[in-house]
Design a protein around this motif. Structure first.
Motif, PDB file in Angstrom:
ATOM      1  N   SER A   1       0.821  -1.211   0.000  1.00 13.98           N
ATOM      2  CA  SER A   1       0.000   0.000   0.000  1.00 13.98           C
ATOM      3  C   SER A   1       0.847   1.250   0.000  1.00 13.98           C
ATOM      4  O   SER A   1       0.464   2.251  -0.598  1.00 13.98           O
ATOM      5  CB  SER A   1      -0.903   0.023   1.225  1.00 13.98           C
ATOM      6  OG  SER A   1      -1.807  -1.027   1.140  1.00 13.98           O
TER       7      SER A   1
ATOM      8  N   TRP B   1      -4.548   4.593   0.830  1.00 17.17           N
ATOM      9  CA  TRP B   1      -5.355   4.498  -0.388  1.00 17.17           C
ATOM     10  C   TRP B   1      -6.305   5.668  -0.549  1.00 17.17           C
ATOM     11  O   TRP B   1      -6.625   6.067  -1.646  1.00 17.17           O
ATOM     12  CB  TRP B   1      -6.143   3.187  -0.396  1.00 17.17           C
ATOM     13  CG  TRP B   1      -5.263   2.015  -0.633  1.00 17.17           C
ATOM     14  CD1 TRP B   1      -4.686   1.228   0.303  1.00 17.17           C
ATOM     15  CD2 TRP B   1      -4.837   1.511  -1.895  1.00 17.17           C
ATOM     16  NE1 TRP B   1      -3.929   0.257  -0.286  1.00 17.17           N
ATOM     17  CE2 TRP B   1      -4.007   0.407  -1.639  1.00 17.17           C
ATOM     18  CE3 TRP B   1      -5.065   1.886  -3.216  1.00 17.17           C
ATOM     19  CZ2 TRP B   1      -3.409  -0.322  -2.652  1.00 17.17           C
ATOM     20  CZ3 TRP B   1      -4.483   1.139  -4.218  1.00 17.17           C
ATOM     21  CH2 TRP B   1      -3.652   0.050  -3.944  1.00 17.17           C
TER      22      TRP B   1
ATOM     23  N   TYR C   1      -6.880  -5.179  -1.852  1.00 16.27           N
ATOM     24  CA  TYR C   1      -5.801  -4.213  -1.915  1.00 16.27           C
ATOM     25  C   TYR C   1      -4.712  -4.718  -2.835  1.00 16.27           C
ATOM     26  O   TYR C   1      -4.119  -3.961  -3.601  1.00 16.27           O
ATOM     27  CB  TYR C   1      -5.196  -3.987  -0.534  1.00 16.27           C
ATOM     28  CG  TYR C   1      -5.999  -3.118   0.379  1.00 16.27           C
ATOM     29  CD1 TYR C   1      -6.049  -1.753   0.171  1.00 16.27           C
ATOM     30  CD2 TYR C   1      -6.679  -3.646   1.452  1.00 16.27           C
ATOM     31  CE1 TYR C   1      -6.768  -0.936   1.015  1.00 16.27           C
ATOM     32  CE2 TYR C   1      -7.400  -2.853   2.302  1.00 16.27           C
ATOM     33  CZ  TYR C   1      -7.449  -1.494   2.092  1.00 16.27           C
ATOM     34  OH  TYR C   1      -8.147  -0.701   2.921  1.00 16.27           O
TER      35      TYR C   1
ATOM     36  N   LEU D   1     -10.346   3.852  -8.824  1.00 15.18           N
ATOM     37  CA  LEU D   1     -10.106   3.872  -7.376  1.00 15.18           C
ATOM     38  C   LEU D   1     -11.369   4.321  -6.643  1.00 15.18           C
ATOM     39  O   LEU D   1     -11.766   3.724  -5.639  1.00 15.18           O
ATOM     40  CB  LEU D   1      -8.945   4.815  -7.066  1.00 15.18           C
ATOM     41  CG  LEU D   1      -8.557   4.940  -5.597  1.00 15.18           C
ATOM     42  CD1 LEU D   1      -8.009   3.639  -5.081  1.00 15.18           C
ATOM     43  CD2 LEU D   1      -7.544   6.048  -5.396  1.00 15.18           C
TER      44      LEU D   1
ATOM     45  N   TRP E   1     -13.450   2.286  -3.965  1.00 16.80           N
ATOM     46  CA  TRP E   1     -13.701   2.921  -2.666  1.00 16.80           C
ATOM     47  C   TRP E   1     -15.181   2.818  -2.322  1.00 16.80           C
ATOM     48  O   TRP E   1     -15.590   2.398  -1.250  1.00 16.80           O
ATOM     49  CB  TRP E   1     -13.269   4.379  -2.768  1.00 16.80           C
ATOM     50  CG  TRP E   1     -13.245   5.145  -1.499  1.00 16.80           C
ATOM     51  CD1 TRP E   1     -13.914   4.837  -0.342  1.00 16.80           C
ATOM     52  CD2 TRP E   1     -12.519   6.344  -1.258  1.00 16.80           C
ATOM     53  NE1 TRP E   1     -13.639   5.780   0.601  1.00 16.80           N
ATOM     54  CE2 TRP E   1     -12.794   6.720   0.074  1.00 16.80           C
ATOM     55  CE3 TRP E   1     -11.677   7.142  -2.028  1.00 16.80           C
ATOM     56  CZ2 TRP E   1     -12.250   7.865   0.643  1.00 16.80           C
ATOM     57  CZ3 TRP E   1     -11.137   8.274  -1.463  1.00 16.80           C
ATOM     58  CH2 TRP E   1     -11.416   8.630  -0.130  1.00 16.80           C
TER      59      TRP E   1
ATOM     60  N   LEU F   1     -11.985  -0.774  -0.169  1.00 18.75           N
ATOM     61  CA  LEU F   1     -10.957  -0.189   0.682  1.00 18.75           C
ATOM     62  C   LEU F   1     -11.316  -0.308   2.165  1.00 18.75           C
ATOM     63  O   LEU F   1     -10.744   0.362   2.998  1.00 18.75           O
ATOM     64  CB  LEU F   1     -10.724   1.273   0.306  1.00 18.75           C
ATOM     65  CG  LEU F   1     -10.293   1.512  -1.135  1.00 18.75           C
ATOM     66  CD1 LEU F   1      -9.966   2.971  -1.354  1.00 18.75           C
ATOM     67  CD2 LEU F   1      -9.084   0.668  -1.490  1.00 18.75           C
TER      68      LEU F   1
END
Lengths: 373, 156, 192, 376, 126
Positions: free
Chosen positions: A157, A310, E71, E114, E118, E123
């Protein structure tokens, strides 16, 4: 084909070997010194003295520790997977060691300045995550297992923000060659134009090194050392060596890419000794910052850590890269970079504060002079 | 971030303060006068014999039974031509320091003020390799006061 | 209804603030007993003046019903279990003692149930307060009292296999103290 | 080529059991809990206590009242004065002894100072639990050491004071007692500022503690929790206020009460309690007058009439109760120690299930257990 | 960037090879040194896994619920992206604004990805 080392013309093989050999000695001494310095500095933050017993002011403490570790029994748990367990120290240590190859120590002293230095560094250094997972999985220990998984999650990450933050700075220099990047900051270091990228780099570097507040894989109070809980003696010290070597490498990379390495602020026409002083001061400052943070902050939790990478760092690095691109393509003044960097940093801090201080009010302590009877 | 900054400043402020560490074997902690280390027997220098008459009061009162007391007739008693007014006197006395819980009860129950816990001697540096080395016999218990190493402090 | 019943007794504990009150008369009008009595309708409860709190003796079969009634009663509301333990009275059996407290009304009450030695069974109070869980486990292993219906009847403090002896009973001996001195140290060899 | 058939369970994830303790850095002594973990989330927790069980109750039943004092110290080694106080108060209650005023004030000062030192132990250990590398620990321990030094000067021992006696105190305090206490208080205030600055506002600290290990008011009462752990859940139950002993009804202090019942509240509450304790001690010092420390007529051997008493006092960890049954004579017939830690620990499962593994440690730390007290 | 000769490349990356070998040799020699100096015992108890003093209940390597595989997938996507960005970052100034906007579009698409992940809760570490 010949190369030059300290003014002597020698064969390229010998040249490479000699330089790597110097690095080996340098690394060993540096790591030992770093361990000693860290203990001393942490102790001072905590109003302690740190090591005092071994040698004058405890300076030989690291040597004593190293000797002790060599003399300790090297155990392998019965249930452990022999291959992964035995190989993990190599996989953790060797990639970190490879990082030394591209470090721009001084203007004219380094092992090699590669044209794709930064890419090489990024590629090589991320391999050691595999070693952590191997150590965690191979030990057949639940703490190690959890620690290894955490290390993997954390490593991947924070790899991205780290790489992209470095890239943002490299864009300005237009090169991945570390020497070129340093020369490009001869007068103004990139930390001025890229404060956001520097901050992201620093945070991500802390995470990559498993340093507090990101020492989740090795969290002493939870997983008791994490992946290397089963390692002892010299095998364990390999992890330690890798950890401190990584600290040094990342500090030097940070010093080169964002603080101008051996160049700034006096330009590049400096004697070797001045360069040495400058580069050690900058890298040392970063290392001190790492120790300082270690003494001051608690550990994050794994989900918070992942979210931070993230949801906060990664989008902001993209923004930084896009802004950098625009500035370069349209030839906007550099002040735009500074402005966006500062705004971005402010936004980052604001988001962090918002995330922590959720809508809920600060718990008021109901003070009552007279308890209700 | 403000909070983290505050933490960093706090640690920085302590960075500049004087360390509180004492380098132990070189620098000893000042021991308060009242510090009760381990019980000791006192020596009656006037008559040159222990105060203790071996009355077993402390032995009975000891919550952890760390004492063993044996008495004998005092050869120095006036009836024997000696100078002491003690008819009985201590013969053997053992205290197991490994077991003693330093509760001060033996001192409080002693009718002859023959035992004290206010020594400044080795009381806190008693590391030995064998637990039975912590069992002190009469000679060891008396030696400190006989040599005048004890600072007197009597409770109450 | 306030904490009046604890006042005269507590004054002595406060040491010199007030002169010690004479032993209270055997009436329970000035305590919470009338309320407790009403709450415990249907339960044969005997009051006793304790040193600080009112003690109520309850037959063991009715204990849980009584406790539940005490917890639910609007004027009492004993929602807090301070302590649960037992006293081994040797021949007279084992008393199980509940110390209750009411967080809303600030009241204290002690409830006692006597178990005969030949039948040490009592109903569990875990349904009334979850606090009773570990306390009952401890009491069970220490006194050999069986709490019928306990959800988790393992040992708490003692080793899991130590179920045959009950340390806090009066007939349980203390271990011998290991002697490193006196005769053990060669006193006899020295001669007297 | 056909795919090889896999058994259905092949990819099923299993919950793993993590055994924490008895030899674990953050179980605060020899405590053991077995966590059933699904990934990083705790699904179940089974606590095991009893590793420190030494039978203090049984031991006290075999020895006389004075001998028991030392054992009280050893059940609650972080708040010895509070433990001794409960015990001697129980004996005084049964014997109907009146304690001289000076002795009471000194007891109060020492108990509150002990609360300060105990809460500093909490802030230190808790800081380590949330992962501040040693800094919180040393900050707190420096303060604790200062208080401890004072105790040593007065009682002659650093940890096991054995200083309270039924009826009063074992001996008079030192001559410079008042000045020394004031000195200690000034140092403690500075130390509290350090600890506060290090942790209270730190975002990471807040992120780790806020909303973690929440327990509702009803549950907290139902589990019999007490002390700061209970008050964090919003119950203003402090025995110093509700059933004042010593002279707590004559001094002015606040009882901090939390609102959310989470770990952060428990931490804040203890920090606030240190401040309140400083306040109490300052008031006590002003009201300290010369006088006897033991009643005029004390029997040489303490004998209690038959009777029973349940004394509860507010120790740093919560209600420290002594249930003393006497059948006459010089030793307790039955002595039950109501330990705050045992009851607080019962709620661990309620607080931990559904949280992360890392939180389990923090929650356990926030209960602030002393295993010697839990197991007795 | 001017193209490098093979000899130069060889000279540049030779230390990498040597450093790899030296790194392995370092670890091996350290292990050998410890083999020579350190005591070894055949005691079986020592070789049990550390479980806080208790005997391990089962093998630890069961099918653990690894919660971060999403992830990991995201990481692969974004790492590949980073690899694309690297050459672009060094050369887009020469190519001009068009290259810049292409890459902005590329990043935007990934950013949208992303954002989607999300929103879908990928996430969330559960």
């Amino acid at each position: 084909m010949n190369n030059e080392l300290f003014g002597f013309e020698i064969n390229v093989w010998f040249d490479a070997l000699a330089r790597v050999g110097i690095i080996v000695g340098f690394m060993t001494v540096t790591v030992m010194a770093l361990i000693y310095i860290e203990r001393k500095i942490l102790a001072r933050f905590q109003m302690r003295l740190g090591p005092t017993r071994t040698g004058p002011r405890g300076t030989l403490q690291s040597v004593a520790d190293a000797l002790k570790l060599v003399g300790k029994e090297d155990l392998r748990p019965r249930m452990a997977d022999p291959w992964t367990f035995e190989l993990a120290p190599y996989v953790v240590f060797v990639p970190i060691f490879l990082g030394f190859v591209i470090l721009p120590f001084l203007l004219d002293w380094h092992v090699r300045i590669l044209e794709l230095g930064l890419l090489y560094f990024v590629a090589v250094s991320s391999v050691n995550i595999v070693g952590w997972v191997m150590a965690g999985w191979g030990s057949d220990n639940r703490y190690a297992m959890i620690g290894g998984l955490r290390a993997a999650a954390q490593g991947i990450s924070y790899e991205l923000p780290l790489v992209l933050a470095l890239l943002a700075a490299a864009m300005l220099a237009g090169s991945l060659n570390l020497n070129t990047i340093v020369v490009a900051q001869a007068h103004i270091p990139y930390i001025v134009w890229q404060p956001l990228a520097f901050f992201i780099f620093f945070v991500a570097a802390l995470a990559e090194m498993n340093r507090p507040p990101f020492d989740i894989p090795v969290g002493e109070s939870e997983v008791v050392g994490g992946p290397f809980v089963e390692y002892s003696g010299i095998r364990w010290s390999m992890f330690f060596l890798a950890e401190y070597a990584a600290l040094f490498i990342l500090a030097l990379i940070g010093a080169s890419v964002f603080l101008g390495g051996w160049a700034w602020p006096l330009g590049e026409e400096l004697g070797r000794w001045w360069q040495l002083v400058l580069v050690s001061a900058k890298a040392g400052g970063l290392i001190f910052l790492v120790f300082w943070v270690r003494a001051s902050v608690p550990r994050l939790r794994i989900d918070q850590l992942m979210s931070y990478s993230w949801k906060v760092l990664l989008p902001l690095t993209f923004v930084q890269i896009v802004v950098n691109g625009a500035v370069l393509v349209y030839d906007w003044p550099d002040v735009v970079l500074l402005a966006t960097g500062v705004v971005g940093l402010g936004f980052l801090f604001w988001v962090t504060d918002r995330a922590v201080r959720r809508p809920r009010p600060r718990p008021a302590l109901v003070a009552q002079s007279e308890a209700a009877r | 971030m403000r909070g983290i900054a505050k933490s960093l400043l706090t640690t920085l402020s302590t960075f500049t303060r004087r360390p509180v560490t004492r380098e132990y074997p070189d620098v000893h902690r000042p021991i308060p006068q009242r510090d009760r280390a381990f019980p000791l027997l006192l020596w009656d220098t006037e008559i040159d014999e222990p105060f203790c008459t071996g009355c077993h009061a402390c032995e009975r009162a000891c919550p952890v039974e760390c004492m063993t007391v044996l008495m004998k007739d005092n050869p120095n008693h006036t009836s024997q031509g000696g100078s002491s007014s003690r008819r009985k006197i201590i013969d053997k006395f053992w205290i197991d320091y490994a077991r003693c819980m330093r509760c001060n009860i033996c001192v409080e129950v002693c009718n002859f003020d023959a035992i004290a816990m206010n020594n400044t001697w080795q009381g806190h540096e008693l590391s030995v390799y064998d637990r039975s080395d912590l069992v002190m016999d009469l000679q060891q218990l008396l030696a400190q006061h006989r040599a005048g190493d004890i600072k007197e402090w009597v409770a109450q | 209804m306030t904490t009046d019943e604890t006042q005269p007794a507590r004054a002595t504990g406060r040491g010199g603030a007030q002169p010690a009150s004479p032993p209270p008369p055997p009436s329970f009008d000035d305590t919470i007993w009338p309320v407790v009595d009403r709450a415990l309708a249907g339960v044969t409860a005997t009051p006793e003046r304790g040193s600080l709190d009112l003690i109520v003796h309850v037959p063991r079969d009715e204990v849980v019903a009584a406790l539940r009634a005490l917890k639910r009663h609007a004027d009492l509301g004993f929602d807090y279990l301070r302590s649960l333990t037992a006293v081994d009275n040797e021949d007279e059996g084992i008393d199980v003692v509940y110390h209750l407290y009411s967080t809303a009304k600030r009241l204290n009450l002690t409830v006692k149930a006597t178990l005969p030695n030949n039948d040490l069974r009592i109903e569990t109070a875990t349904g009334v307060w979850r606090a009773a869980n570990w306390l009952e486990r401890e009491t069970a292993e220490m006194f050999g009292v069986t709490f019928a219906g306990h959800p988790d009847p393992r040992t708490l403090l003692l080793p899991e296999d130590m179920t045959d002896t009950f340390p806090l009973r009066k007939d349980h001996p203390l271990a011998e103290i290991e002697v490193l001195q006196g005769e053990g140290m060669g006193y006899t060899a020295e001669g007297q | 080529m056909a795919m090889p058939r896999l058994p259905d369970q092949e990819f099923e994830t299993q919950d793993i059991m993590i055994n924490m303790g008895p030899q674990h850095p953050s179980t605060h002594g020899v405590f053991r809990m077995v966590l059933t973990v699904d990934g990083e989330v705790v699904r179940d927790v089974v606590p095991y206590v009893g590793y420190m069980h030494r039978g203090a109750e049984k031991l006290c039943e075999t020895m006389d009242y004075r001998q028991g004092i030392g054992y009280m110290d050893r059940t609650e080694y972080l708040a010895n004065f509070n433990a001794e106080l409960s015990y001697v108060m129980a004996v005084e209650q049964l014997m109907d002894i009146q304690v001289p005023e000076r002795a009471q004030w000194i007891r109060m000062i020492l108990c509150e100072l002990n609360r300060i030192s105990s809460h500093f132990m909490f802030t230190g250990a808790f800081g380590t639990d949330v992962g501040v590398f040693g800094t919180a620990f040393t900050y707190s321990f420096i303060q604790r050491e200062i208080v401890q030094d004072l105790f040593e000067e007065i009682t002659g021992d650093r940890l096991m004071y054995a200083y309270f006696r039924p009826g009063g105190l074992a001996w008079e305090v030192t001559d410079n007692f008042v000045e020394r206490v004031r000195e200690v208080l000034t140092q403690v205030k500075q130390g509290l500022k350090d600890v506060d600055g290090l942790m209270t506002a730190n975002e990471i600290f807040i992120a780790r503690t806020r909303g973690v290990g929440t327990i509702s008011t009803e549950d907290a009462i139902d589990y019999g929790m007490s002390g700061p752990a209970l008050r964090a859940s919003g119950v203003d139950l402090d025995i110093r206020k509700t059933e004042p002993y010593l002279y707590y009804d004559q001094v002015d202090f606040d009882v901090p009460v939390g609102e959310h019942g989470d770990v952060y509240d428990r931490f804040l509450l203890r920090v606030e309690e240190i401040r309140q304790s400083i306040r109490i001690v300052e008031q006590c010092l002003e009201r300290l007058r010369p006088g006897p420390i033991l009643p005029e007529r004390m029997p040489r051997m303490l004998r209690t009439p038959p009777g029973e008493v349940y004394i509860r006092t507010e120790a740093p960890r919560g209600e420290y109760g002594i249930y003393l049954v006497s059948k006459g004579g010089n030793r307790p017939y039955r002595l039950k120690i109501r330990s705050a830690g045992l009851s607080n620990l019962q709620a661990l499962k309620e607080m931990t299930v559904g949280q992360y593994v890392a939180d389990a440690v923090v929650i356990l730390g926030s209960i602030d257990i002393v295993l010697c007290e839990v197991d007795r | 960037m001017e193209p490098q000769s093979i000899d130069q490349l060889y000279s540049n990356y030779l230390p990498v090879l040597i450093a790899t070998i030296v790194g392995f040799v370092l670890v091996i020699s350290a292990l050998l040194g410890s083999r020579l100096l350190a005591p070894f015992s055949r005691e079986r108890e020592k070789a049990t896994t550390y479980e806080c003093g208790m005997l391990p209940i089962r093998r630890a390597s069961t099918n653990v619920g690894v919660r971060f595989y999403l992830y990991a997938i995201l990481f692969i996507i974004f790492d590949v992206e980073a690899v694309f960005i690297f050459p672009w970052a060094l050369s887009f100034v020469g190519v001009g604004a068009q290259a810049y906007w292409v890459m902005v579009a590329f990043i935007a698409i990934l950013g949208a990805g992303l954002g989607y992940a999300w929103k879908k809760g990928a996430l969330q570490w559960r």
